[in-house]
Design an enzyme around this catalytic site. Sequence first.
Site, PDB file in Angstrom:
ATOM      1  N   GLU A  74       0.834  -1.199   0.000  1.00 56.21           N
ATOM      2  CA  GLU A  74       0.000   0.000   0.000  1.00 56.21           C
ATOM      3  C   GLU A  74       0.869   1.249   0.000  1.00 56.21           C
ATOM      4  O   GLU A  74       1.955   1.259   0.570  1.00 56.21           O
ATOM      5  CB  GLU A  74      -0.920  -0.011   1.225  1.00 56.21           C
ATOM      6  N   CYS A 100       3.458   8.562   0.961  1.00 54.26           N
ATOM      7  CA  CYS A 100       3.982   7.645   1.965  1.00 54.26           C
ATOM      8  C   CYS A 100       4.121   6.292   1.267  1.00 54.26           C
ATOM      9  O   CYS A 100       3.125   5.717   0.831  1.00 54.26           O
ATOM     10  CB  CYS A 100       3.008   7.580   3.139  1.00 54.26           C
ATOM     11  N   CYS A 114       6.613  -6.861   6.855  1.00 51.42           N
ATOM     12  CA  CYS A 114       7.731  -6.212   7.561  1.00 51.42           C
ATOM     13  C   CYS A 114       8.517  -7.240   8.334  1.00 51.42           C
ATOM     14  O   CYS A 114       7.964  -8.214   8.831  1.00 51.42           O
ATOM     15  CB  CYS A 114       7.206  -5.140   8.522  1.00 51.42           C
ATOM     16  N   CYS A 159       6.996  -4.738  15.795  1.00 54.83           N
ATOM     17  CA  CYS A 159       6.449  -3.725  16.707  1.00 54.83           C
ATOM     18  C   CYS A 159       5.014  -4.106  17.068  1.00 54.83           C
ATOM     19  O   CYS A 159       4.186  -4.368  16.196  1.00 54.83           O
ATOM     20  CB  CYS A 159       6.493  -2.352  16.050  1.00 54.83           C
ATOM     21  N   CYS A 204       1.851  -2.091  15.597  1.00 56.34           N
ATOM     22  CA  CYS A 204       1.770  -1.787  14.162  1.00 56.34           C
ATOM     23  C   CYS A 204       1.064  -2.910  13.409  1.00 56.34           C
ATOM     24  O   CYS A 204       1.403  -4.082  13.563  1.00 56.34           O
ATOM     25  CB  CYS A 204       3.175  -1.586  13.603  1.00 56.34           C
ATOM     26  N   CYS A 222      -0.649   5.998   9.774  1.00 57.90           N
ATOM     27  CA  CYS A 222       0.570   5.313  10.219  1.00 57.90           C
ATOM     28  C   CYS A 222       0.220   4.011  10.925  1.00 57.90           C
ATOM     29  O   CYS A 222      -0.590   3.998  11.840  1.00 57.90           O
ATOM     30  CB  CYS A 222       1.312   6.139  11.258  1.00 57.90           C
TER      31      CYS A 222
HETATM   32  N1  SAH Z   1       9.603   0.707   9.666  1.00 58.76           N
HETATM   33  C1  SAH Z   1       9.707   2.134   9.597  1.00 58.76           C
HETATM   34  C2  SAH Z   1       8.650   2.792   8.733  1.00 58.76           C
HETATM   35  C3  SAH Z   1       7.204   2.342   8.866  1.00 58.76           C
HETATM   36  S1  SAH Z   1       6.249   2.855  10.241  1.00 58.76           S
HETATM   37  C4  SAH Z   1       9.706   2.733  10.981  1.00 58.76           C
HETATM   38  O1  SAH Z   1       9.530   1.984  11.931  1.00 58.76           O
HETATM   39  O2  SAH Z   1       9.956   3.923  11.123  1.00 58.76           O
HETATM   40  C5  SAH Z   1       5.994   4.570  10.157  1.00 58.76           C
HETATM   41  C6  SAH Z   1       5.709   5.184  11.531  1.00 58.76           C
HETATM   42  O3  SAH Z   1       4.396   4.807  12.029  1.00 58.76           O
HETATM   43  C7  SAH Z   1       6.682   4.752  12.595  1.00 58.76           C
HETATM   44  O4  SAH Z   1       7.072   5.820  13.368  1.00 58.76           O
HETATM   45  C8  SAH Z   1       5.859   3.756  13.411  1.00 58.76           C
HETATM   46  O5  SAH Z   1       6.372   3.581  14.680  1.00 58.76           O
HETATM   47  C9  SAH Z   1       4.512   4.422  13.384  1.00 58.76           C
HETATM   48  N2  SAH Z   1       3.393   3.535  13.725  1.00 58.76           N
HETATM   49  C10 SAH Z   1       3.308   2.208  13.594  1.00 58.76           C
HETATM   50  N3  SAH Z   1       2.113   1.764  14.006  1.00 58.76           N
HETATM   51  C11 SAH Z   1       1.419   2.852  14.409  1.00 58.76           C
HETATM   52  C12 SAH Z   1       0.097   3.050  14.923  1.00 58.76           C
HETATM   53  N4  SAH Z   1      -0.731   2.052  15.069  1.00 58.76           N
HETATM   54  N5  SAH Z   1      -0.277   4.328  15.209  1.00 58.76           N
HETATM   55  C13 SAH Z   1       0.571   5.368  15.021  1.00 58.76           C
HETATM   56  N6  SAH Z   1       1.799   5.231  14.534  1.00 58.76           N
HETATM   57  C14 SAH Z   1       2.241   3.992  14.241  1.00 58.76           C
END
Ligand code: SAH
Length: 346
Positions: free
Chosen positions: A94, A107, A114, A118, A121, A339
């Site tokens: 996406e 974006c 991935c 985390c 996420c 995000c």
């Molecule tokens: N892997 C990379 C890029 C993808 S995530 C990274 O970790 O930076 C992009 C951003 O969204 C990151 O800062 C991540 O921590 C944040 N993110 C992930 N899940 C989220 C959620 N459910 N709500 C808000 N931000 C989130």
Amino acid sequence: METKKKDIRALTKEQLREFFVQQGDKAFRGNQVYEWLWSKSAHHFDDMTNISKQTRDMLDANFVINHIEVDAMQKSSDGTIKNAVRLHDGLIVESVLIPAKNRTTACVSSQVGCSLDCKFCATARLKRMRNLNPDEIYDQVVAIDQESRLYHDRPLSNIVFMGMGEPLMNYNNVLKAIDKITSPEGLGMSPKRIVVSTSGVPKMIKKMADEEVKFKLAVSLHSAIDEVRTSIMPFNATFPLSDLRESLQYWYAKTKNRITYEYVVWKGINDKRKDVDALVEFCKFAPSKVNLIEYNPIDDGEFQQANNEALDMYVNVLEKNNITVTVRRSRGKDIDAACGQLANKS
Ligand code: SAH
């Protein structure tokens, strides 16, 4: 159907020129085809109108153009657009267009799924299927640029690598894609308008610094206390904050580019004074600023956005310590485009 023909966009310009010379043609033909493939974004050899039919057929017999297809496009009430992008092997990633007053941001994804885990996420729940190729990353940007021109009457202005995947776990392809995006033979965008966001892979941050890249770096920090960070981002056990800190100091020394920390404040996880104090200390290691991002719930309620008092405390303490802090609201939540919500749901 599976094809054995080579993806022509895996060739460098020089390789393409050599290919034409081997075919008894002029090297210059390679330049023309290269321009079609990249700055003109041709999907088919037959689109290459200044190339003879005979040459186009010869190319077709030898190569494929593995172009992405935008399978489905969803529009949010706030103007955000989410593309479900189908890759040549049928996998889906996406990408998101985020409009703001004076800019349009793309974006983009760097991996299918991935490699990290985390807990907050949605993408982490899909296992990593494969890395994206440079042209698959580039094509996402081109598709968003076209949508920006069509729906918002202006070209794309900014790119963030905050879609699916961990860009530094697909380092070479991400850097190749950025080369194409910034090259005059590609999209000619300024690297200063590109942000690579990483969960923090110290070795790769140092490598980027050594290569003196010109784009910006964002780190998804979320906690500056090892135990807390490991509990929500388990890979922190392998790459602890001390290593991350050292790599970021190295990055700043080499690039003089300040770092953005992305940070979500969750109820009961990192909403106490000691969490803010640890963040303040971490911010002192290298010139940086903090983006407090809104949490986008992904399902079971295990994580909840902290209340406003906790957010105010973060802002006050950071500002008192002269650290720039911005509170960011999410866009496109109604279409699961915010995000951490990218998980190929529709
Ligand atoms: N892997 C990379 C890029 C993808 S995530 C990274 O970790 O930076 C992009 C951003 O969204 C990151 O800062 C991540 O921590 C944040 N993110 C992930 N899940 C989220 C959620 N459910 N709500 C808000 N931000 C989130």
